[in-house]
Design an enzyme around this catalytic site. Sequence first.
Site, short mmCIF file in Angstrom:
data_model
loop_
_atom_site.label_atom_id
_atom_site.label_comp_id
_atom_site.label_asym_id
_atom_site.label_seq_id
_atom_site.Cartn_x
_atom_site.Cartn_y
_atom_site.Cartn_z
N ASP A 190 35.53 45.15 36.94
CA ASP A 190 34.37 46.44 36.61
C ASP A 190 34.05 47.12 37.87
O ASP A 190 33.93 46.66 38.84
CB ASP A 190 33.24 45.95 36.15
CG ASP A 190 33.26 45.23 34.61
OD1 ASP A 190 34.46 45.40 34.07
OD2 ASP A 190 32.35 44.46 34.31
N1 URA Z 1 33.87 40.11 33.66
C1 URA Z 1 33.14 41.23 33.68
O1 URA Z 1 32.08 41.24 32.82
N2 URA Z 1 33.41 41.93 34.87
C2 URA Z 1 34.51 41.75 35.47
O2 URA Z 1 34.72 42.79 36.40
C3 URA Z 1 35.35 40.51 35.36
C4 URA Z 1 35.03 39.81 34.34
#
Ligand code: URA
Length: 246
Positions: free
Chosen positions: A113
């Site tokens: 993310d």
């Molecule tokens: N889980 C999440 O919530 N975000 C990420 O970037 C990776 C795994």
Amino acid sequence: MSKGPPTLRLDRLLANLGYGSRREVQRLAVMGLVTLDGTLLRDSDQRIAVTPDLSSRMTVDGEPLDPPPGLVLMMNKPTGVTCSHKEPPLVYSLLPDRWRDREPAISTIGRLDKETSGLLLLTDDGALLHKIISPRSNVTKRYDVTLDRPLKGTEDKIFASGEMMLESEKTPLLPAKLEVVSPTRAYLTLTEGRYHQVRRMFAAVGNHVTALHRDRVGGLTLPVDLPLGQYRILNEKDISSVLSAP
Ligand code: URA
């Protein structure tokens, strides 16, 4: 007979690495700006064996050739950049400008993310990318999670159960391993990568992730001396460690 390394015409090799159009790179060669093993290469039709050591043997305008195709990188992704090719600021903006014009293009192996930091792999090798993200390869991902509220003590069992359902999903999550570091910090190891999975897992047990950092993929750990925003080219040993158990 054993198959040798793939070969590419010099102009195609340089154009694919982002040095310019076929016409522009032909001009570089004619101007005597391209060398291989110390010898000038003026003929753009010439076929070059694309071996992993090419960067140490070939120069363009006095500089070592960019890494040939088959490139695999690890980056310590900072927060605030996206793994998308479209929504700026992009992680790709942290790579050298010329690399954005490479063919095949460099892509992230899976995604983090925008607000997640840590170990991100990138490659121009489509087969390797698919192998690493394939559920069949069972590559684990470990996240260092900081939480808003103290853990209740039941989360490890819920996450490990193989029965946890996330909202609007049809299948339960595969068992995940929680290792508690402090009341508000834990490592969570997943074998799958659903959308915002870590954040949604903690939201489902009444908590909120305030910081998320990935420090391991398979058997590859993010080196402590790789600063945020920096990247490193992986060697064969690093690549096979990604596909081996931690
Ligand atoms: N889980 C999440 O919530 N975000 C990420 O970037 C990776 C795994």
